[in-house]
Scaffold this active site. Structure first.
Site, PDB file in Angstrom:
ATOM      1  N   GLY A 269       0.151   5.346  -4.482  1.00  0.00           N
ATOM      2  CA  GLY A 269      -0.456   6.610  -4.921  1.00  0.00           C
ATOM      3  C   GLY A 269       0.088   7.787  -4.125  1.00  0.00           C
ATOM      4  O   GLY A 269       0.471   8.824  -4.683  1.00  0.00           O
ATOM      5  N   ARG A 270       0.159   7.616  -2.797  1.00  0.00           N
ATOM      6  CA  ARG A 270       0.653   8.704  -1.938  1.00  0.00           C
ATOM      7  C   ARG A 270       2.128   8.995  -2.213  1.00  0.00           C
ATOM      8  O   ARG A 270       2.566  10.141  -2.230  1.00  0.00           O
ATOM      9  CB  ARG A 270       0.464   8.332  -0.453  1.00  0.00           C
ATOM     10  CG  ARG A 270      -0.925   8.672   0.053  1.00  0.00           C
ATOM     11  CD  ARG A 270      -1.211   7.970   1.349  1.00  0.00           C
ATOM     12  NE  ARG A 270      -1.481   6.560   1.141  1.00  0.00           N
ATOM     13  CZ  ARG A 270      -1.468   5.643   2.104  1.00  0.00           C
ATOM     14  NH1 ARG A 270      -1.159   5.981   3.333  1.00  0.00           N
ATOM     15  NH2 ARG A 270      -1.742   4.383   1.831  1.00  0.00           N
TER      16      ARG A 270
ATOM     17  N   THR B  86     -10.823  -6.907  -5.833  1.00  0.00           N
ATOM     18  CA  THR B  86     -12.069  -6.787  -6.610  1.00  0.00           C
ATOM     19  C   THR B  86     -12.611  -5.355  -6.521  1.00  0.00           C
ATOM     20  O   THR B  86     -13.294  -4.897  -7.430  1.00  0.00           O
ATOM     21  CB  THR B  86     -13.142  -7.785  -6.105  1.00  0.00           C
ATOM     22  OG1 THR B  86     -13.295  -7.610  -4.697  1.00  0.00           O
ATOM     23  CG2 THR B  86     -12.754  -9.217  -6.378  1.00  0.00           C
TER      24      THR B  86
ATOM     25  N   ASN C 132     -10.708  -2.696  -6.552  1.00  0.00           N
ATOM     26  CA  ASN C 132      -9.855  -1.788  -7.344  1.00  0.00           C
ATOM     27  C   ASN C 132     -10.435  -1.465  -8.733  1.00  0.00           C
ATOM     28  O   ASN C 132     -10.024  -0.491  -9.366  1.00  0.00           O
ATOM     29  CB  ASN C 132      -8.434  -2.350  -7.505  1.00  0.00           C
ATOM     30  CG  ASN C 132      -7.606  -2.275  -6.238  1.00  0.00           C
ATOM     31  OD1 ASN C 132      -6.709  -3.088  -6.018  1.00  0.00           O
ATOM     32  ND2 ASN C 132      -7.878  -1.297  -5.377  1.00  0.00           N
TER      33      ASN C 132
ATOM     34  N   ARG D 259     -11.581   2.160  -9.384  1.00  0.00           N
ATOM     35  CA  ARG D 259     -10.650   3.288  -9.558  1.00  0.00           C
ATOM     36  C   ARG D 259     -10.828   3.873 -10.967  1.00  0.00           C
ATOM     37  O   ARG D 259     -11.418   3.231 -11.841  1.00  0.00           O
ATOM     38  CB  ARG D 259      -9.218   2.801  -9.365  1.00  0.00           C
ATOM     39  CG  ARG D 259      -8.965   2.403  -7.925  1.00  0.00           C
ATOM     40  CD  ARG D 259      -7.505   2.146  -7.663  1.00  0.00           C
ATOM     41  NE  ARG D 259      -7.331   1.934  -6.238  1.00  0.00           N
ATOM     42  CZ  ARG D 259      -6.181   1.986  -5.603  1.00  0.00           C
ATOM     43  NH1 ARG D 259      -5.076   2.256  -6.269  1.00  0.00           N
ATOM     44  NH2 ARG D 259      -6.109   1.796  -4.310  1.00  0.00           N
TER      45      ARG D 259
ATOM     46  N   ASP E 214       0.838  -1.207   0.000  1.00  0.00           N
ATOM     47  CA  ASP E 214       0.000   0.000   0.000  1.00  0.00           C
ATOM     48  C   ASP E 214       0.874   1.258   0.000  1.00  0.00           C
ATOM     49  O   ASP E 214       1.992   1.246   0.513  1.00  0.00           O
ATOM     50  CB  ASP E 214      -0.904  -0.016   1.244  1.00  0.00           C
ATOM     51  CG  ASP E 214      -2.086   0.924   1.096  1.00  0.00           C
ATOM     52  OD1 ASP E 214      -2.300   1.471  -0.014  1.00  0.00           O
ATOM     53  OD2 ASP E 214      -2.798   1.132   2.097  1.00  0.00           O
ATOM     54  N   GLY E 215       0.342   2.328  -0.594  1.00  0.00           N
ATOM     55  CA  GLY E 215       1.019   3.622  -0.536  1.00  0.00           C
ATOM     56  C   GLY E 215       1.635   4.082  -1.848  1.00  0.00           C
ATOM     57  O   GLY E 215       2.316   5.110  -1.880  1.00  0.00           O
TER      58      GLY E 215
ATOM     59  N   SER F  64      -8.547  -5.069   4.715  1.00  0.00           N
ATOM     60  CA  SER F  64      -9.066  -4.787   3.365  1.00  0.00           C
ATOM     61  C   SER F  64      -9.433  -6.041   2.558  1.00  0.00           C
ATOM     62  O   SER F  64      -9.016  -6.198   1.404  1.00  0.00           O
ATOM     63  CB  SER F  64      -8.048  -3.958   2.566  1.00  0.00           C
ATOM     64  OG  SER F  64      -7.794  -2.751   3.223  1.00  0.00           O
TER      65      SER F  64
HETATM   66  C1  FPP Z   1      -1.880   0.057  -3.430  1.00  0.00           C
HETATM   67  O1  FPP Z   1      -1.404   1.376  -3.415  1.00  0.00           O
HETATM   68  C2  FPP Z   1      -1.325  -0.664  -4.571  1.00  0.00           C
HETATM   69  C3  FPP Z   1      -2.054  -1.285  -5.549  1.00  0.00           C
HETATM   70  C4  FPP Z   1      -3.525  -1.277  -5.569  1.00  0.00           C
HETATM   71  C5  FPP Z   1      -1.412  -1.940  -6.681  1.00  0.00           C
HETATM   72  C6  FPP Z   1      -0.159  -2.661  -6.349  1.00  0.00           C
HETATM   73  C7  FPP Z   1       0.479  -3.127  -7.578  1.00  0.00           C
HETATM   74  C8  FPP Z   1       1.809  -3.085  -7.833  1.00  0.00           C
HETATM   75  C9  FPP Z   1       2.839  -2.613  -6.886  1.00  0.00           C
HETATM   76  C10 FPP Z   1       2.291  -3.640  -9.090  1.00  0.00           C
HETATM   77  C11 FPP Z   1       2.533  -5.066  -8.786  1.00  0.00           C
HETATM   78  C12 FPP Z   1       3.121  -5.784  -9.866  1.00  0.00           C
HETATM   79  C13 FPP Z   1       3.354  -7.105  -9.795  1.00  0.00           C
HETATM   80  C14 FPP Z   1       3.965  -7.790 -10.935  1.00  0.00           C
HETATM   81  C15 FPP Z   1       2.969  -7.917  -8.615  1.00  0.00           C
HETATM   82  P1  FPP Z   1      -2.470   2.565  -3.555  1.00  0.00           P
HETATM   83  O2  FPP Z   1      -2.573   2.892  -5.000  1.00  0.00           O
HETATM   84  O3  FPP Z   1      -3.761   2.170  -2.913  1.00  0.00           O
HETATM   85  O4  FPP Z   1      -1.742   3.699  -2.768  1.00  0.00           O
HETATM   86  P2  FPP Z   1      -2.443   4.888  -1.951  1.00  0.00           P
HETATM   87  O5  FPP Z   1      -3.154   4.249  -0.783  1.00  0.00           O
HETATM   88  O6  FPP Z   1      -1.272   5.708  -1.513  1.00  0.00           O
HETATM   89  O7  FPP Z   1      -3.360   5.608  -2.874  1.00  0.00           O
END
Ligand code: FPP
Length: 246
Positions: A24-25, A67, A69, A72, A21-22, A197
């Protein structure tokens, strides 16, 4: 491993699950779009897998797409699907050479066809490997998995192929997307969020949790070692009292 010689290699979790997680931030902090965070997150996946392999972890499960996601923005969803498929294509040779078996848990049939094809090819190609299992939770949610398990049981029951008394822990496990995969001993969540989650709800009954403020794109091998050390400092009692474990 020289950074963390204090890790007891005889007590490393066989299965580590991670809520990455994280992204996006982290991207926002860099003044970049969210997808940039996901793409740098792939670097963390690479490093984490190598560190897990080095310690002798046998299963690494990554929550790559839930599911939920799908809700988004379309641009992010499309970008994530591309990133996943492209990463598999780019990495499969090296993964195969280093003995990684790629597996998926989740409702694969709803992924774009090109993703399904690349995943199926990578799973087929690496199916003989057993150094470590890289389990990608894609279009996964625990409630989907449990509903699916209930349907499978109901169907078998209706057809007279099993009885109510047959439904023990092992039987439930056999209906899960993680069939054949042992439950994780350690679950890590990055980015300072303290939630599960909808991830592996059945499987984490006795799992130890490690939460870290580190954002996924900044997660390094040392962060994984810290999590394992934290795990090794816990006493796992499985409902018993300390004295019974001695
Ligand atoms: C959560 O961060 C991350 C995800 C929903 C996607 C994770 C996917 C990857 C790191 C790519 C993985 C690739 C492979 C091959 C396994 P967020 O977007 O929810 O972050 P935020 O909470 O800061 O918005």
């Amino acid at each position: 491993m020289s950074t963390f010689p204090e890790i007891d290699l005889n007590n490393v979790p066989k299965h580590i699950a991670i809520i990455m997680d994280g992204n996006g931030r982290w991207a926002k902090k860099q003044g970049k779009v969210r997808l940039y965070g996901h793409s740098i997150g792939v670097e963390s996946v690479r490093g984490t897998l190598k560190a897990a392999q080095k310690m002798g972890v046998k299963y690494l499960t990554l929550y790559a797409f839930s599911t939920e996601n799908w809700n988004r923005p379309k641009e992010e969803v499309d970008g994530l699907m591309n990133l996943l498929a492209q990463t598999i294509v780019n990495e499969v040779d090296e993964l195969d050479e280093s003995g990684v078996r790629i597996m998926c848990v989740g409702n694969n049939s709803e992924l774009p066809e090109y993703c399904q094809n690349e995943l199926a090819a990578a799973m087929e190609r690496t199916k003989g490997n057993d150094n470590i299992h890289l389990v990608l939770a894609l279009n996964y949610s625990a409630r989907w998995e449990l509903k699916n398990a209930m349907k499978l049981f109901a169907q078998e029951y209706e057809e007279g192929r099993c009885q109510l008394e047959d439904l023990d822990d092992e039987k439930v496990h056999s209906y899960l997307a993680t069939k054949g995969i042992p439950d994780p001993e350690l679950l890590i969540r990055t980015s300072g969020e303290y939630r599960i989650s909808n991830f592996l709800l059945w499987q984490i009954a006795y799992t130890e949790f490690h939460f870290t403020d580190v954002l996924w794109p900044e997660f390094r091998d040392t962060d994984l070692y810290k999590a394992v050390l934290d795990y090794q400092s816990r006493e796992r009692r499985f409902g018993l009292v300390s004295e019974q474990l001695k």
